[in-house]
Design an enzyme around this catalytic site. Structure first.
Site, mmCIF file in Angstrom:
data_model
loop_
_atom_site.group_PDB
_atom_site.id
_atom_site.type_symbol
_atom_site.label_atom_id
_atom_site.label_comp_id
_atom_site.label_asym_id
_atom_site.label_seq_id
_atom_site.Cartn_x
_atom_site.Cartn_y
_atom_site.Cartn_z
ATOM 1 N N TRP A 20 -5.997 12.327 4.761
ATOM 2 C CA TRP A 20 -5.726 12.732 3.369
ATOM 3 C C TRP A 20 -4.311 12.303 2.923
ATOM 4 O O TRP A 20 -3.508 13.139 2.475
ATOM 5 C CB TRP A 20 -5.859 14.250 3.232
ATOM 6 C CG TRP A 20 -7.220 14.824 3.537
ATOM 7 C CD1 TRP A 20 -8.226 14.275 4.290
ATOM 8 C CD2 TRP A 20 -7.716 16.101 3.112
ATOM 9 N NE1 TRP A 20 -9.295 15.125 4.357
ATOM 10 C CE2 TRP A 20 -9.011 16.257 3.639
ATOM 11 C CE3 TRP A 20 -7.182 17.139 2.352
ATOM 12 C CZ2 TRP A 20 -9.789 17.400 3.418
ATOM 13 C CZ3 TRP A 20 -7.950 18.273 2.134
ATOM 14 C CH2 TRP A 20 -9.232 18.389 2.652
ATOM 15 N N THR A 40 -7.782 6.938 11.343
ATOM 16 C CA THR A 40 -8.180 7.974 10.379
ATOM 17 C C THR A 40 -8.961 9.134 10.994
ATOM 18 O O THR A 40 -9.645 8.962 12.013
ATOM 19 C CB THR A 40 -9.056 7.309 9.282
ATOM 20 O OG1 THR A 40 -9.623 8.319 8.462
ATOM 21 C CG2 THR A 40 -10.197 6.498 9.876
ATOM 22 N N GLY A 79 0.837 -1.209 0.000
ATOM 23 C CA GLY A 79 0.000 0.000 0.000
ATOM 24 C C GLY A 79 0.867 1.251 0.000
ATOM 25 O O GLY A 79 2.099 1.171 0.009
ATOM 26 N N TYR A 105 -16.591 2.975 6.613
ATOM 27 C CA TYR A 105 -15.129 2.961 6.731
ATOM 28 C C TYR A 105 -14.708 3.508 8.093
ATOM 29 O O TYR A 105 -13.949 2.870 8.833
ATOM 30 C CB TYR A 105 -14.505 3.782 5.588
ATOM 31 C CG TYR A 105 -13.028 4.080 5.774
ATOM 32 C CD1 TYR A 105 -12.071 3.071 5.657
ATOM 33 C CD2 TYR A 105 -12.594 5.380 6.066
ATOM 34 C CE1 TYR A 105 -10.717 3.360 5.845
ATOM 35 C CE2 TYR A 105 -11.257 5.665 6.239
ATOM 36 C CZ TYR A 105 -10.315 4.652 6.129
ATOM 37 O OH TYR A 105 -8.982 4.934 6.312
ATOM 38 N N LEU A 163 1.370 3.585 2.389
ATOM 39 C CA LEU A 163 2.217 3.724 3.570
ATOM 40 C C LEU A 163 3.302 2.644 3.579
ATOM 41 O O LEU A 163 4.465 2.927 3.872
ATOM 42 C CB LEU A 163 1.369 3.643 4.855
ATOM 43 C CG LEU A 163 2.166 3.659 6.155
ATOM 44 C CD1 LEU A 163 3.020 4.929 6.284
ATOM 45 C CD2 LEU A 163 1.234 3.517 7.367
ATOM 46 N N THR A 208 -9.413 0.422 2.649
ATOM 47 C CA THR A 208 -9.381 1.893 2.586
ATOM 48 C C THR A 208 -10.350 2.489 1.549
ATOM 49 O O THR A 208 -10.322 3.696 1.329
ATOM 50 C CB THR A 208 -7.948 2.385 2.266
ATOM 51 O OG1 THR A 208 -7.525 1.785 1.043
ATOM 52 C CG2 THR A 208 -6.977 2.044 3.372
ATOM 53 N N LYS A 240 -12.922 1.534 11.230
ATOM 54 C CA LYS A 240 -11.604 1.972 11.736
ATOM 55 C C LYS A 240 -11.698 2.254 13.238
ATOM 56 O O LYS A 240 -10.782 1.942 13.994
ATOM 57 C CB LYS A 240 -11.122 3.213 10.978
ATOM 58 C CG LYS A 240 -10.750 2.977 9.516
ATOM 59 C CD LYS A 240 -9.595 2.010 9.309
ATOM 60 C CE LYS A 240 -8.267 2.587 9.726
ATOM 61 N NZ LYS A 240 -7.141 1.663 9.425
ATOM 62 N N ILE A 243 -3.895 -10.413 7.288
ATOM 63 C CA ILE A 243 -4.121 -10.127 8.719
ATOM 64 C C ILE A 243 -5.463 -10.671 9.219
ATOM 65 O O ILE A 243 -5.678 -10.719 10.424
ATOM 66 C CB ILE A 243 -3.979 -8.618 9.054
ATOM 67 C CG1 ILE A 243 -5.030 -7.775 8.336
ATOM 68 C CG2 ILE A 243 -2.564 -8.119 8.745
ATOM 69 C CD1 ILE A 243 -5.137 -6.340 8.878
#
Ligand SMILES: NC(=O)c1ccc[n+]([C@@H]2O[C@H](COP(=O)([O-])OP(=O)(O)OC[C@H]3O[C@@H](n4cnc5c(N)ncnc54)[C@H](OP(=O)(O)O)[C@@H]3O)[C@@H](O)[C@H]2O)c1
Length: 284
Positions: free
Chosen positions: A151, A102, A10, A126, A12, A63, A130, A38
């Site tokens: 963002w 987030t 991803g 979402y 990150l 995401t 989270k 996971i």
């Protein structure tokens, strides 16, 4: 020191791979979703007991903010069960868990930056999953850092910046919403902050575990963000501001989601770049 990274393909995850050579004292183990799912507790146990990592960065997540509205079970499986699985294996092996959350845990009704103690109230699936993932970790394993960010963009994967650059190559004019306010986060800055947390905690483990906010400094609308993206990339295009009401999406987004970074700066001595400067440096 061994640091295991999940979801390594991803944005990150790739940003962490990009900065990893700067930290020769850390042995990074990068796992993609195909190598480590996971949501599969058995697989998590197997891989973690093989490597006995000191830290785990969970960069894996569901995401797709709008798609989550039509597949809530999948979002729950990855963002809640996946997070809980990692907390369980981390507890077994005394691995410190860094988990990313987030700004979408907030409803956006505030007019000043959100602190870590503000009450979450997500407006979509979402954000809900989270938030539940955060709670699953808090209820399972105390040695965690939950970093809420906003963002996120990078040269890797899918994100707003890349969408804007693609649209600019296809169209003469673009409309972008100007009534949602937040802060862009360069994924490389986020990755660097995570490593700084790890280095601090490894040097001197303290009772600093808990929730932290991290984004770049400053605030803007998506329209301002788009304008700056085009400016730094030397693109001239007809960019029009529009209201959220003129751009309906399946998931409702917070109108205001600027994060207060006082806690993370004071605890870990971080100096955070302004979003404009960070974007400028990333010019593709
Ligand atoms: N992007 C943003 O604007 C933003 C804003 C605020 C917070 N965040 C948070 O920041 C974190 C990193 O986001 P990102 O932008 O880097 O996300 P991303 O680019 O969508 O990457 C997520 C990664 O997770 C992987 N993944 C999905 N399901 C998995 C599973 N079951 N097991 C292992 N890996 C799995 C994905 O792999 P596949 O592609 O193979 O499924 C993907 O590589 C996430 O926690 C996200 O919620 C992001």
């Amino acid at each position: 020191m061994v640091v295991l990274v999940t979801g390594s393909a991803g944005q990150l995850g790739q940003s962490l791979q990009f900065i990893a050579p700067n930290y020769p004292e850390i042995q990074f183990l990068f796992y993609t979703s195909k190598e480590l799912d996971i949501t599969n507790l058995g697989q998590c146990k197997l891989i973690f007991s093989k490597h006995q990592p000191d830290f785990c960065i969970n960069a894996a997540a569901y995401t797709a903010v709008d798609k989550a509205e039509s597949e809530p079970e999948k979002a729950h499986l990855i963002n809640v069960i996946g997070a809980k699985n990692l907390a369980e294996v981390c507890k077994e092996l005394q691995t410190v868990l860094l988990h990313i959350s987030t700004d979408f845990v907030f409803d956006g009704e505030k007019k000043v930056p959100y602190t870590e103690t503000d009450l979450p109230n997500p407006t979509g699936i979402y954000g809900q999953t989270k938030l539940e993932g955060e709670k699953a970790i808090q209820n399972t394993w105390e040695k965690h850092f939950i970093i809420r960010t906003s963002w996120v963009y990078s040269p890797f994967g899918n994100n707003f910046m890349k969408t804007m650059l693609r649209l600019a190559s296809e169209r003469d004019s673009i409309s972008v919403v100007n009534d949602q306010i937040g802060t862009p986060t360069n994924a490389v800055d986020l990755a660097t902050a995570l490593i700084q947390i790890i280095l601090t905690d490894n040097r001197q483990p303290t009772k600093n575990y808990g929730i932290y906010n991290f984004s770049n400094e400053g605030q803007c609308s998506w329209y301002d963000f788009a304008q700056k993206i085009f400016e730094v990339n030397g693109i001239s295009i007809n960019l029009q501001p529009i209201a959220t009401s003129g751009f309906p999406t399946p998931a409702k987004r917070p109108e205001f989601s600027v994060l207060d970074k006082t806690k993370i700066k004071n605890t870990f001595g971080l100096e955070i770049n302004n979003w404009k400067g960070s974007l400028q440096e990333l010019k593709l």
